[in-house]
Write a protein that holds these residues in place. Structure first.
Motif, short mmCIF file in Angstrom:
data_model
loop_
_atom_site.label_atom_id
_atom_site.label_comp_id
_atom_site.label_asym_id
_atom_site.label_seq_id
_atom_site.Cartn_x
_atom_site.Cartn_y
_atom_site.Cartn_z
N ASN A 1 0.82 -1.22 0.00
CA ASN A 1 0.00 0.00 0.00
C ASN A 1 0.85 1.26 0.00
OD1 ASN A 1 -2.41 -1.39 -0.05
ND2 ASN A 1 -2.70 -1.32 2.16
N THR B 1 -7.01 -4.12 7.10
CA THR B 1 -7.91 -2.97 7.17
C THR B 1 -7.75 -2.22 8.49
OG1 THR B 1 -9.50 -4.08 5.73
CG2 THR B 1 -10.31 -2.22 7.03
N GLY C 1 -6.35 0.77 6.71
CA GLY C 1 -7.39 0.94 5.72
C GLY C 1 -8.63 1.61 6.28
N GLN D 1 -13.57 -6.18 -7.42
CA GLN D 1 -13.48 -4.78 -7.04
C GLN D 1 -14.31 -3.88 -7.96
OE1 GLN D 1 -9.21 -4.03 -6.80
NE2 GLN D 1 -9.36 -4.18 -4.57
N THR E 1 -12.08 0.55 1.82
CA THR E 1 -11.03 -0.36 1.35
C THR E 1 -11.36 -1.79 1.74
OG1 THR E 1 -9.65 0.01 3.31
CG2 THR E 1 -9.17 1.35 1.37
N TYR F 1 -13.90 -3.08 -0.95
CA TYR F 1 -13.23 -3.39 -2.21
C TYR F 1 -12.31 -4.60 -2.07
CZ TYR F 1 -14.89 0.98 -4.25
OH TYR F 1 -15.68 1.97 -4.75
N SER F 2 -11.52 -4.62 -1.01
CA SER F 2 -10.58 -5.71 -0.80
C SER F 2 -11.30 -7.03 -0.57
CB SER F 2 -9.67 -5.42 0.40
OG SER F 2 -8.88 -4.31 0.15
N GLY G 1 -4.90 2.91 -8.74
CA GLY G 1 -5.38 1.90 -7.81
C GLY G 1 -4.88 0.50 -8.10
#
Length: 179
Positions: free
Chosen positions: A25, A70, A74, A121, A78, A81-82, A36
Motif C-alpha cells: 500500500n 484494514t 485501511g 473490485q 477499502t 473493495y478488498s 489503484g
C-alpha cells in the motif's frame, strides 16, 4: 501436524500477508492510466495457503488477513473493495485448482486470481456508483491483473518448492517418538 502447530503456521502466514499488504500500500503505482492497480503480492500468501492447508483454514487465513490489514491501514471502503476482490479471487482459485495440476499450474491459478480480484473490485465500484460504466475499466485492469498474477504465481511456485523441501527435511530428521 498438531493443532498448535497449525495455528502457529496460520498466524505466521497471516502476519506475512498483512505486512506484505501494508508495504504494498505504501508503494506508488507508476502507471497513471491504471490508478489503484497493485501487484497483489499478498496474494502470494493466499496461494501458499490454498496448497498447504485445508479449505477451511485457508479461508480463515484470507478473512483474518483482510480484517487485520484494514484495521492497520485501511478504511471501511477499502475493506469492501478488498473483501469482494479477495473472496472472488479465493473462490475462483479454489475452483480452478480442482481441475488438477495436469490442466492448470500454480501460475495459471494465480493469474485467474489476479483477474477475478479486479472483477470483484469493479463489481463493488459499480454497485457503489450505481453504474455499470465502471466496468469499462475492466480490460486495462484485467491485463494488469493477469500479468501481476503470473508474476505472483512464479514466486509462489518457487516458494512452495522450498516449503516442500523444508517439510521433507524436517520429516527426515525428526526423532521417532518412543512409546
Amino acid at each position: 501436524m498438531t493443532k498448535n502447530k497449525k495455528l502457529i503456521y496460520i498466524s505466521l502466514l497471516v502476519a506475512q500477508g498483512v505486512i506484505i499488504g501494508l508495504l504494498e500500500n505504501m508503494i506508488p503505482f507508476p502507471f497513471a492510466f491504471a490508478p489503484g492497480a497493485k501487484l497483489g503480492l499478498a496474494n502470494l500468501i493466499t496461494i501458499i495457503s490454498i496448497f498447504t492447508m485445508s479449505k477451511k483454514e485457508s479461508f480463515f487465513l484470507v478473512c483474518l488477513r483482510l480484517i487485520l490489514t484494514t484495521l492497520l491501514g485501511g478504511t471501511i471502503s477499502t475493506l469492501l473493495y478488498s473483501a469482494t476482490g479477495a473472496l472472488l479471487s479465493y473462490f475462483g482459485m479454489l475452483i480452478i485448482k480442482q481441475l488438477g495440476p495436469n490442466k492448470v499450474s500454480v501460475i495459471g491459478i494465480s493469474a485467474t486470481g489476479g483477474f477475478l480480484h479486479n472483477v470483484g473490485q469493479l463489481c463493488t465500484a459499480s454497485f457503489i456508483a450505481r453504474s455499470w460504466s465502471v466496468m469499462l475499466y475492466l480490460p486495462i485492469l484485467s491485463f494488469i491483473g493477469i500479468l501481476a498474477g503470473i508474476a505472483v504465481g512464479i514466486a509462489a511456485n518457487y516458494l512452495m518448492g522450498h516449503v516442500k523441501t523444508l517439510s521433507q527435511f524436517k520429516a527426515a530428521h525428526e526423532q521417532p517418538k518412543l512409546s
